[in-house]
Write an enzyme that holds these catalytic residues in place. Structure first.
Site, PDB file in Angstrom:
ATOM      1  N   ILE A  12       9.567   4.702  -2.757  1.00 39.62           N
ATOM      2  CA  ILE A  12      10.975   4.293  -2.653  1.00 39.62           C
ATOM      3  C   ILE A  12      11.738   4.781  -3.887  1.00 39.62           C
ATOM      4  CG2 ILE A  12      12.551   2.316  -2.437  1.00 39.62           C
ATOM      5  CD1 ILE A  12      10.218   0.839  -0.994  1.00 39.62           C
ATOM      6  N   ALA A  34       4.729   4.032 -15.070  1.00 41.37           N
ATOM      7  CA  ALA A  34       3.434   4.159 -15.753  1.00 41.37           C
ATOM      8  C   ALA A  34       2.584   5.291 -15.167  1.00 41.37           C
ATOM      9  CB  ALA A  34       2.673   2.838 -15.656  1.00 41.37           C
ATOM     10  N   GLU A  82       2.387  -2.787  -8.012  1.00 42.42           N
ATOM     11  CA  GLU A  82       1.247  -2.450  -7.171  1.00 42.42           C
ATOM     12  C   GLU A  82       1.683  -2.861  -5.777  1.00 42.42           C
ATOM     13  OE1 GLU A  82      -1.610  -0.951  -7.713  1.00 42.42           O
ATOM     14  OE2 GLU A  82      -1.167  -0.616  -9.821  1.00 42.42           O
ATOM     15  N   THR A 123      10.118  -8.209  -1.188  1.00 43.19           N
ATOM     16  CA  THR A 123       9.657  -7.746   0.121  1.00 43.19           C
ATOM     17  C   THR A 123       9.729  -8.877   1.143  1.00 43.19           C
ATOM     18  OG1 THR A 123       7.636  -7.162   1.333  1.00 43.19           O
ATOM     19  CG2 THR A 123       7.325  -8.181  -0.797  1.00 43.19           C
ATOM     20  N   ASP A 124       9.831  -8.510   2.424  1.00 41.26           N
ATOM     21  CA  ASP A 124       9.817  -9.559   3.458  1.00 41.26           C
ATOM     22  C   ASP A 124       8.454 -10.243   3.546  1.00 41.26           C
ATOM     23  OD1 ASP A 124       8.343  -7.502   4.673  1.00 41.26           O
ATOM     24  OD2 ASP A 124       9.432  -7.571   6.574  1.00 41.26           O
ATOM     25  N   GLU A 125       7.424  -9.615   2.934  1.00 38.78           N
ATOM     26  CA  GLU A 125       6.080 -10.200   3.031  1.00 38.78           C
ATOM     27  C   GLU A 125       5.973 -11.534   2.301  1.00 38.78           C
ATOM     28  OE1 GLU A 125       2.794  -7.478   2.832  1.00 38.78           O
ATOM     29  OE2 GLU A 125       4.066  -5.789   3.375  1.00 38.78           O
ATOM     30  N   TYR A 148      -1.153  -9.458  -2.749  1.00 41.71           N
ATOM     31  CA  TYR A 148       0.052  -8.650  -2.971  1.00 41.71           C
ATOM     32  C   TYR A 148       1.308  -9.492  -2.764  1.00 41.71           C
ATOM     33  CZ  TYR A 148       4.007  -5.679  -1.669  1.00 41.71           C
ATOM     34  OH  TYR A 148       5.277  -5.136  -1.562  1.00 41.71           O
ATOM     35  N   LYS A 152       4.244 -10.755  -5.400  1.00 42.85           N
ATOM     36  CA  LYS A 152       5.661 -10.409  -5.238  1.00 42.85           C
ATOM     37  C   LYS A 152       6.510 -11.682  -5.160  1.00 42.85           C
ATOM     38  CE  LYS A 152       7.427  -6.940  -4.708  1.00 42.85           C
ATOM     39  NZ  LYS A 152       8.009  -5.965  -5.677  1.00 42.85           N
ATOM     40  N   TYR A 205      -6.358  -1.570  12.645  1.00 40.62           N
ATOM     41  CA  TYR A 205      -6.981  -2.859  12.343  1.00 40.62           C
ATOM     42  C   TYR A 205      -6.860  -3.826  13.527  1.00 40.62           C
ATOM     43  CZ  TYR A 205      -6.590  -1.453   7.385  1.00 40.62           C
ATOM     44  OH  TYR A 205      -6.673  -0.800   6.183  1.00 40.62           O
TER      45      TYR A 205
HETATM   46  P1  NAD Z   1       4.632   2.759  -4.611  1.00 43.16           P
HETATM   47  O1  NAD Z   1       3.273   2.164  -4.742  1.00 43.16           O
HETATM   48  O2  NAD Z   1       4.803   4.018  -3.825  1.00 43.16           O
HETATM   49  O3  NAD Z   1       5.221   3.058  -6.067  1.00 43.16           O
HETATM   50  C1  NAD Z   1       5.087   2.166  -7.131  1.00 43.16           C
HETATM   51  C2  NAD Z   1       5.518   2.878  -8.417  1.00 43.16           C
HETATM   52  O4  NAD Z   1       5.430   1.917  -9.497  1.00 43.16           O
HETATM   53  C3  NAD Z   1       4.613   4.060  -8.799  1.00 43.16           C
HETATM   54  O5  NAD Z   1       5.425   5.145  -9.222  1.00 43.16           O
HETATM   55  C4  NAD Z   1       3.793   3.508  -9.953  1.00 43.16           C
HETATM   56  O6  NAD Z   1       3.376   4.512 -10.880  1.00 43.16           O
HETATM   57  C5  NAD Z   1       4.747   2.528 -10.581  1.00 43.16           C
HETATM   58  N1  NAD Z   1       4.051   1.464 -11.335  1.00 43.16           N
HETATM   59  C6  NAD Z   1       3.000   0.709 -10.911  1.00 43.16           C
HETATM   60  N2  NAD Z   1       2.630  -0.138 -11.899  1.00 43.16           N
HETATM   61  C7  NAD Z   1       3.469   0.077 -12.935  1.00 43.16           C
HETATM   62  C8  NAD Z   1       3.594  -0.502 -14.229  1.00 43.16           C
HETATM   63  N3  NAD Z   1       2.767  -1.475 -14.659  1.00 43.16           N
HETATM   64  N4  NAD Z   1       4.593  -0.058 -15.044  1.00 43.16           N
HETATM   65  C9  NAD Z   1       5.432   0.929 -14.633  1.00 43.16           C
HETATM   66  N5  NAD Z   1       5.341   1.520 -13.435  1.00 43.16           N
HETATM   67  C10 NAD Z   1       4.374   1.097 -12.588  1.00 43.16           C
HETATM   68  O7  NAD Z   1       5.548   1.597  -4.054  1.00 43.16           O
HETATM   69  P2  NAD Z   1       6.816   1.669  -3.067  1.00 43.16           P
HETATM   70  O8  NAD Z   1       6.334   1.635  -1.676  1.00 43.16           O
HETATM   71  O9  NAD Z   1       7.719   2.742  -3.517  1.00 43.16           O
HETATM   72  O10 NAD Z   1       7.473   0.252  -3.358  1.00 43.16           O
HETATM   73  C11 NAD Z   1       8.403   0.088  -4.406  1.00 43.16           C
HETATM   74  C12 NAD Z   1       8.829  -1.369  -4.465  1.00 43.16           C
HETATM   75  O11 NAD Z   1       9.397  -1.778  -3.239  1.00 43.16           O
HETATM   76  C13 NAD Z   1       7.684  -2.336  -4.742  1.00 43.16           C
HETATM   77  O12 NAD Z   1       8.158  -3.326  -5.625  1.00 43.16           O
HETATM   78  C14 NAD Z   1       7.366  -2.925  -3.384  1.00 43.16           C
HETATM   79  O13 NAD Z   1       6.840  -4.231  -3.499  1.00 43.16           O
HETATM   80  C15 NAD Z   1       8.759  -2.944  -2.757  1.00 43.16           C
HETATM   81  N6  NAD Z   1       8.788  -2.854  -1.295  1.00 43.16           N
HETATM   82  C16 NAD Z   1       8.131  -1.840  -0.651  1.00 43.16           C
HETATM   83  C17 NAD Z   1       8.209  -1.756   0.731  1.00 43.16           C
HETATM   84  C18 NAD Z   1       7.516  -0.631   1.466  1.00 43.16           C
HETATM   85  O14 NAD Z   1       7.484  -0.655   2.705  1.00 43.16           O
HETATM   86  N7  NAD Z   1       6.975   0.364   0.792  1.00 43.16           N
HETATM   87  C19 NAD Z   1       8.944  -2.699   1.456  1.00 43.16           C
HETATM   88  C20 NAD Z   1       9.620  -3.718   0.761  1.00 43.16           C
HETATM   89  C21 NAD Z   1       9.538  -3.778  -0.609  1.00 43.16           C
HETATM   90  P1  TYD Z   2       0.804  -1.046   5.664  1.00 44.36           P
HETATM   91  O1  TYD Z   2       1.428   0.296   5.816  1.00 44.36           O
HETATM   92  O2  TYD Z   2      -0.369  -1.203   4.740  1.00 44.36           O
HETATM   93  O3  TYD Z   2       1.981  -2.062   5.276  1.00 44.36           O
HETATM   94  P2  TYD Z   2       1.956  -3.693   5.177  1.00 44.36           P
HETATM   95  O4  TYD Z   2       0.565  -4.172   5.204  1.00 44.36           O
HETATM   96  O5  TYD Z   2       2.597  -3.889   3.844  1.00 44.36           O
HETATM   97  O6  TYD Z   2       2.773  -4.177   6.333  1.00 44.36           O
HETATM   98  O7  TYD Z   2       0.332  -1.549   7.089  1.00 44.36           O
HETATM   99  C1  TYD Z   2       1.245  -1.664   8.170  1.00 44.36           C
HETATM  100  C2  TYD Z   2       0.497  -2.261   9.346  1.00 44.36           C
HETATM  101  O8  TYD Z   2      -0.499  -1.320   9.767  1.00 44.36           O
HETATM  102  C3  TYD Z   2      -0.255  -3.548   9.004  1.00 44.36           C
HETATM  103  O9  TYD Z   2      -0.193  -4.436  10.122  1.00 44.36           O
HETATM  104  C4  TYD Z   2      -1.678  -3.086   8.791  1.00 44.36           C
HETATM  105  C5  TYD Z   2      -1.811  -1.904   9.734  1.00 44.36           C
HETATM  106  N1  TYD Z   2      -2.749  -0.852   9.298  1.00 44.36           N
HETATM  107  C6  TYD Z   2      -3.780  -0.433  10.144  1.00 44.36           C
HETATM  108  O10 TYD Z   2      -3.927  -0.927  11.284  1.00 44.36           O
HETATM  109  N2  TYD Z   2      -4.643   0.540   9.707  1.00 44.36           N
HETATM  110  C7  TYD Z   2      -4.529   1.105   8.465  1.00 44.36           C
HETATM  111  O11 TYD Z   2      -5.361   1.962   8.108  1.00 44.36           O
HETATM  112  C8  TYD Z   2      -3.450   0.680   7.607  1.00 44.36           C
HETATM  113  C9  TYD Z   2      -3.272   1.266   6.241  1.00 44.36           C
HETATM  114  C10 TYD Z   2      -2.579  -0.296   8.072  1.00 44.36           C
END
Ligand code: NAD
Ligand code: TYD
Length: 343
Positions: A12, A34, A82, A123-125, A148, A152, A205
């Site tokens: 993101i 990081a 994370e 996050t919505d989680e 996780y 959050k 899964y």
């Molecule tokens: P990502 O795992 O792709 O990226 C995380 C980034 O944070 C990486 O660049 C990593 O190097 C950096 N990072 C990790 N630990 C760090 C630390 N201690 N100090 C500095 N940097 C650090 O994650 P993403 O999917 O881009 O998600 C970004 C944010 O959005 C997260 O807070 C996540 O909880 C939130 N979010 C993600 C989703 C999704 O669907 N991906 C949905 C809702 C909210």
């Molecule tokens: P994921 O992309 O890990 O997002 P989140 O757990 O944060 O919603 O997973 C999305 C959905 O897909 C979740 O219900 C778990 C499922 N999933 C699988 O069935 N197989 C996989 O290998 C992964 C990574 C996720």
């Protein structure tokens, strides 16, 4: 305005940086990251010398790094975390360190620096799992179920507590599942696109009927900017795409886009504590901030599939490194034990 973005080298974050540098001349970005396994400098390599962008390699949980990064910034968008549920089940400690302690350290640094806004990307989680009906609103009680989402939720509540206790201008966003370019191929959509492309099994899964509410990352980024611009301190804003799909439906969409057979679908042992359904009610964000998602789900997924096909080197490099050990740990036994054909 100068904004400190944390985690800008992740999925993101990279999309946020690209959008802001292309479309928001009023904003300068300092990116504190990081560079964990999920942070990839290649995501932003072409922008390294951009005049409105500066990268700092550092850990949000490191007081000195956090204080140095936030100095001279008027606002913070905190998304370093994370982020993968499966990794949090394997090892929760790093999730507590980065997501909880890191957020507290950054909040303190931002308070000391006197920033005028602090957007915490939650996050919505944090709401936990829904039954077959109903939606998460901003007042739904938090009931996180994975390490996780619990980490959050702690970060999310800390930010709101800093507002309540200190009058600190924290704002929280809670977004649903994102998809789009630069997503690390451990998450469902990029994992299944890249596996299917290589004719490898797609490990679904459980019964594959868990539901997520998908949003294109670009719509999330626009939502975050609406909150940064116009959100009210102390408030929570839900962001969601309104695209509820079962994991099986997502898988079938990906297979169809790639012209690959359903025989790649492999049902494997379920994720522990697997949340059944997420669905966001974003009425408040739409009404108060005038934001709405604009990217049609079918078109967004098709474009995402194309992006992965056109950026093979990007993900092949990731999948050839330490990722192999992760994949074996996470999927090796599951795939070996999978029933032959349950599609
Ligand atoms: P990502 O795992 O792709 O990226 C995380 C980034 O944070 C990486 O660049 C990593 O190097 C950096 N990072 C990790 N630990 C760090 C630390 N201690 N100090 C500095 N940097 C650090 O994650 P993403 O999917 O881009 O998600 C970004 C944010 O959005 C997260 O807070 C996540 O909880 C939130 N979010 C993600 C989703 C999704 O669907 N991906 C949905 C809702 C909210
Ligand atoms: P994921 O992309 O890990 O997002 P989140 O757990 O944060 O919603 O997973 C999305 C959905 O897909 C979740 O219900 C778990 C499922 N999933 C699988 O069935 N197989 C996989 O290998 C992964 C990574 C996720």
């Amino acid at each position: 305005m100068r904004v400190l973005l944390t985690g800008g080298c992740g999925f993101i974050g990279a999309n946020f940086v690209r959008h802001v540098l292309a479309q928001r001349e009023d904003l300068e970005l300092v990116n504190l990251d990081a560079l964990t396994y999920a942070g990839n400098p290649a995501n932003l390599a072409d922008l390294a010398d951009h005049p409105r962008y500066r990268f700092i390699k550092g850990d949000v949980a490191d007081r000195v790094a956090a204080a140095e990064a936030v100095r001279g910034c008027q606002a913070v968008v905190h998304m370093a975390a994370e982020s993968h549920v499966d990794r949090s089940i394997e090892g929760p400690a790093e999730f507590i360190r980065t997501n909880v302690v890191g957020t507290q350290v950054l909040l303190d640094a931002a308070r000391d620096a006197g920033v005028s806004r602090f957007v915490l990307v939650s996050t919505d989680e944090v709401y936990g799992s829904l039954g077959p009906t109903g939606y998460f609103t901003e007042t739904t009680p938090l009931a996180p179920s994975s390490p996780y989402s619990a980490s959050k939720a702690a970060a999310d509540l800390l930010a709101l507590a800093y507002h309540h206790t200190f009058g600190f201008p924290a704002i929280v966003t809670r977004c649903s599942n994102n998809y789009g370019p630069y997503q690390f191929p451990e998450k469902l959509i990029p994992l299944f696109i890249t596996n299917a492309d290589a004719n490898r099994p797609l490990p679904l899964y459980g019964d594959g009927r868990n539901v997520r509410d998908w949003i294109h990352v670009e719509d999330h980024v626009r939502g975050l900017l609406a909150v940064l611009d116009r959100g009210r301190p102390g408030e929570v804003y839900n962001i969601g795409g309104g695209n509820e799909r079962t994991n099986l439906e997502i898988t079938q969409t990906i297979l169809a886009a790639l012209g690959k057979p359903a025989s790649l679908i492999t049902f494997v042992a379920d994720r522990l504590g697997h949340d059944r359904r997420y669905a966001i009610d974003a009425t408040k964000t739409r009404g108060e901030l005038g934001w709405r998602p604009t990217i049609d789900f079918k078109e967004g997924v098709a474009a995402t599939v194309r992006w992965y096909l056109e950026h093979r080197t990007w993900w092949e490099e990731i999948k050839s490194g330490a990722y192999r050990d992760y994949y074996e740990r996470m999927y090796g036994d599951r795939l070996r034990r999978a029933p032959a054909d349950r599609t």
